[in-house]
Every structure is written in C-alpha cells, then in structure tokens.
Design an enzyme around this catalytic site. Structure first.
Site, PDB file in Angstrom:
ATOM      1  N   CYS A   1       0.800  -1.223   0.000  1.00 35.17           N
ATOM      2  CA  CYS A   1       0.000   0.000   0.000  1.00 35.17           C
ATOM      3  C   CYS A   1       0.834   1.274   0.000  1.00 35.17           C
ATOM      4  O   CYS A   1       0.266   2.370  -0.047  1.00 35.17           O
ATOM      5  CB  CYS A   1      -0.955  -0.007   1.186  1.00 35.17           C
ATOM      6  SG  CYS A   1      -2.064  -1.433   1.176  1.00 35.17           S
TER       7      CYS A   1
ATOM      8  N   HIS B   1      -2.625   8.228   6.071  1.00 37.02           N
ATOM      9  CA  HIS B   1      -2.925   6.929   5.465  1.00 37.02           C
ATOM     10  C   HIS B   1      -4.375   6.583   5.801  1.00 37.02           C
ATOM     11  O   HIS B   1      -5.125   6.165   4.925  1.00 37.02           O
ATOM     12  CB  HIS B   1      -1.966   5.860   5.988  1.00 37.02           C
ATOM     13  CG  HIS B   1      -2.198   4.511   5.396  1.00 37.02           C
ATOM     14  ND1 HIS B   1      -1.995   4.245   4.057  1.00 37.02           N
ATOM     15  CD2 HIS B   1      -2.631   3.345   5.942  1.00 37.02           C
ATOM     16  CE1 HIS B   1      -2.287   2.980   3.811  1.00 37.02           C
ATOM     17  NE2 HIS B   1      -2.680   2.413   4.939  1.00 37.02           N
TER      18      HIS B   1
ATOM     19  N   HIS C   1      -9.805   2.515  -0.508  1.00 31.85           N
ATOM     20  CA  HIS C   1      -8.389   2.152  -0.445  1.00 31.85           C
ATOM     21  C   HIS C   1      -8.024   1.336  -1.683  1.00 31.85           C
ATOM     22  O   HIS C   1      -8.348   0.154  -1.780  1.00 31.85           O
ATOM     23  CB  HIS C   1      -8.134   1.343   0.821  1.00 31.85           C
ATOM     24  CG  HIS C   1      -6.691   1.109   1.130  1.00 31.85           C
ATOM     25  ND1 HIS C   1      -5.669   1.382   0.239  1.00 31.85           N
ATOM     26  CD2 HIS C   1      -6.081   0.616   2.253  1.00 31.85           C
ATOM     27  CE1 HIS C   1      -4.515   1.068   0.791  1.00 31.85           C
ATOM     28  NE2 HIS C   1      -4.741   0.608   2.015  1.00 31.85           N
TER      29      HIS C   1
END
Length: 467
Positions: free
Chosen positions: A212, A352, A389
C-alpha cells in the site's frame, strides 16, 4: 516521440528545450549530464517539481472531478457491481466509472492491456498533456517511468484462470485455451512498459511493488532518478484495479475490510470510534516530474515541489503495527530532514487513514511523536473515507490530493467521522472541507509487510522563495 517513430534530423527540429542541449555540442551534452549527476556529491541536489497530474478514481476522472468529490465530502463507496458479492464478508467497494473506449484505447490495446495498465496509461496521457511538454523536443533517453502497483494485473489473471480451469472445476491447464497476452498479465513490469510505450520514454523504467506504499514509493524513486541525474523527466505514479473475487476474499480472510454492507456510502470511516476496516477501491494517478530549473526555464506551470521523501520497513509483522507509532514517526522525521522543513511548518497531514482499528491508532501516535505539540494544531484527514483504499494506487492519489490542496488552499475532510475515539484525538477535519493557506504538507503511507513511507510537498510559491 513514439518508440517506433522514424529518426528525426536534428537540424530540422528548430529550437530545443531545456531538456535537450543543442545537438551540435555533443561533448557539452555529456558534460551537462555529468554536472547534473554530480550535484548530489556537492550537496546541490537537483530539486524536483510536479508539472503534470493525471487521475482516474472512484467518483471522478481527471483532476477536476476528483477534486470536486474530495471537497464535497461525498463518498464513492457502493455495493460491488462487478460481480455478485453476496458470498463475501465485505460486499462494498469504490469502483471507478472508467470507459477505455472513451479514453481512446483501440481494439489491440483493449485486447492486450489489463484494466490497471489502462488506468495508468490514461493518467500518464492526461499528465503529459497538462505538463505542456513538447514531445518533439524531449530526448527520449532522458525520460523515464516509475510505476507502482500492489496486485498489478489481478483482474486479467483471475479472468484467465476462470477460463482455463472451467471456473475452478478443472485443475489441468490446457495451453490451447491460454490467452496470447497471458505474459502481459503475469509479469508486473509490463505495466510501466506500457506507460513508456505510450509516452515515448527510453530512459530508466521501473516497477515498484511495496504493497500500500507503492504509490508513494514509485514517486519517491522517480524523485531520486532526477536528483541523481539519470533522468530529466519522469512519469511517476501508480495504478491498481483489485476489485475481484479473489482479492476481496483475501482481505475477508484477514478481516481487514469493512463488513458494513447495509450502509455502503458510510462504510469507510477512518479515525471514527465505530470503524471496522477499509473499503477496497480501484484507481490511478500519474505525475510528470521535472528538474526545477528546467521547468522554470521553459515557463512550465509548477504545481508543487517534492522536497522530502523517506521510506522504511518496521521488520515487525506482516499485518501488525506497534501501537507507539515509533517507526512511522522516524520515517516522517527523515522526510522532514531531507526537506529541511521544521515540524512546526507542516500545515496539513494527508493521513494513510485506512479505517482499521490498529492503523488509525498507530498513525495518531506517530504524528504526536514526530510533530510534538504541533500535531494537535495540524489538520489531518483521510481521503480514503471518500474514495476507498486502492492498495498500491492510493499513495499516488493522495499525492494528487495534496497537490490540489496546496493549489486551492483547501483541506479535504474526513467523511463519515461522527463518533470520537479517545485514542484518535487529533483534528481530523470531520465531514466538511476547510479553507486554509497551505505551504508545506505531509503525506504518509503504511503497507502490509511493514512498509512505511512519508513525503513532504511544498506549494509553488514556497518552492520559488526557496530557490
């Protein structure tokens, strides 16, 4: 120029750009490139700026639609429509409204390219056009690509497996049924190669896959390529299209995604006391990066400067994070040091903010460690609350959000944040965007495997003042 273009007579090219010295001074060309590469040795790093941005995301194709969504506080999370999600624990996702035919992809490209590659190429084309660069005056050998992705061609690989195995009923692979493009799907490096082909880049071309944080790290690697003088222009960013049954099942198995299936629009709720996991998404963002002096010389519009970048691994756990945030805090400090930016000069943090219990707690602790009391005075928000995401792509989408925030003087909100969590007690800009003069912003990423990255960006005015 296209890779298959015929050679061009240098004398017919007319005025050259800052990227390509006059061809009549071949020795000087080498000297210039050596000078650029040696700047780092003398503490004179080449400064790197963003001159083009391209975005394909849930709720918005192009930077204008993307920014409108982010500042509205609306969400693009819905029940999965790509397949029947009813057998899965998590049945929501943020899907992009992406039409490859409308994007200009022809039959051969549609046959050859995975959806993620199409996203990346579409974004690269948009960024290239926005940059104002003239392809006829670029030296292809000085143009590179750095592309990130977490699961690369997962969409096409899963489709081909289902075809080959009769939907999993036949375990013997019959090569006669194998797509002639299976290699393109199997090898991740095909993705940056497609971008290089599209923009005519013959310089360094690399693939980054750090989970990620891929979207942050791919841009960070491109910054290094320009700083060290191995390229003058880099196309950098990331793309992921992971909304497939296998990927959904993968995150189901580790309980990382939300199970709030009865309320998809409000399922992604970073830093909220009732959060229960992230919403899977797809998307891409690409940037044109250039040396600051060269961009200035050609009169380019400078969107932002990337003044600091750092990445590290916590070497702790594949999915776990230490509650004290120490490793992320150290990554932030290194990025600030490289940027020569004091912690008190950070005006906004793009978090994040995945919406998992442990991540949001970990991040909050990290900001307090890295910024001290200034963390309590700094707005922090997560765009994952609106666009989900998208794994490796999200870091680049978050860089795009930072660039737009710097340009517009607006902090995007954290949507769906209604219930406080005593362990997440900073200013998370709940529900509504906020006007604020921004000069320096921080964006961070955290990925399974222990990857943690941070980047500092400055607005064009601040970049000019630092020249």
């Amino acid at each position: 120029m296209p890779l298959d273009a015929a050679p061009v007579d240098p004398a017919s090219r007319g005025p050259v750009s800052a990227f390509e010295p006059p061809s009549s001074h071949g020795a000087d060309d080498d000297d210039d490139h050596r000078t650029n590469a040696s700047k780092e040795l003398f503490g004179l790093k080449r400064r790197v700026v963003i001159t083009g941005v391209g975005v394909r995301a849930p709720g918005g194709n192009g930077t204008r639609q993307f920014w409108e969504l982010l500042t509205s506080g609306r969400t693009a999370t819905r029940r999965i429509s790509f397949f029947d999600p009813s057998p899965y624990r998590s049945q929501v996702a943020a899907e992009a409204d992406f039409d490859p035919v409308a994007e200009g992809f022809g039959p051969r490209e549609l046959d050859r390219m995975d959806r993620a590659s199409q996203f990346a190429v579409a974004c690269a084309r948009e960024a290239f056009a926005a940059s104002g660069l003239d392809p006829d005056t670029l030296d292809p050998a000085r143009v590179g690509v750095s592309l990130g992705s977490a699961v690369a061609a997962a969409t096409s690989l899963e489709r081909e497996y289902l075809l080959l195995s009769d939907s999993g009923r036949d375990w013997e692979v019959d090569a006669a049924w194998l797509s002639r493009h299976m290699f393109d799907y199997l090898v991740p490096s095909v993705m940056p190669a497609e971008v290089a082909w599209a923009v005519g880049a013959e310089g360094p071309v690399t693939m980054v896959s750090t989970g990620c944080t891929s979207g942050l790290d791919s841009v960070g690697n491109a910054v290094r390529a320009i700083e060290e003088g191995s390229a003058d222009v880099m196309f950098a960013g990331a793309a992921d299209t992971p909304i497939t049954p296998i990927v959904v099942a993968c995150f189901d198995a580790i309980r990382a995604t939300t199970a709030r299936n009865d309320d998809p629009e409000h399922a992604s709720r970073p830093f909220d006391g009732t959060r229960d996991g992230f919403v899977l998404a797809e998307g891409a963002a690409m940037f044109v990066l250039e040396d600051y002096d060269s961009a200035l010389a050609r009169g380019a519009r400078i969107h932002a400067e990337i003044s600091g970048y750092a990445t590290r691994c916590n070497a702790y756990h594949m999915t776990g994070l230490k509650a004290d945030g120490r490793e992320m805090a150290e990554t932030i400090r290194v990025a600030l040091d490289e940027s020569r930016t004091d912690a008190t000069d950070i005006d906004y943090i793009n978090a994040h903010g995945s919406g998992t219990r442990q991540n949001d707690r970990h991040e909050t602790a990290a900001y307090k460690r890295a910024l001290g009391e200034h963390a309590r005075r700094t707005p922090v928000s997560s765009i994952k609350s609106m666009v989900g995401h998208s794994l490796g792509a999200i870091g680049s989408l978050e860089i795009a959000a930072c660039v737009l925030a710097l340009e517009h003087g607006v902090v995007p909100p954290t949507a769906n944040l209604r219930t406080s969590d005593p362990e997440c007690d900073l200013d998370y800009v709940p529900l509504e965007a906020r006007e604020r003069k921004l000069r320096s912003v921080l964006t961070v990423g955290s990925g399974f495997g222990g990857f943690q990255s941070a980047m500092v960006l400055r607005d064009a005015e601040t970049a000019g003042a630092a020249a």
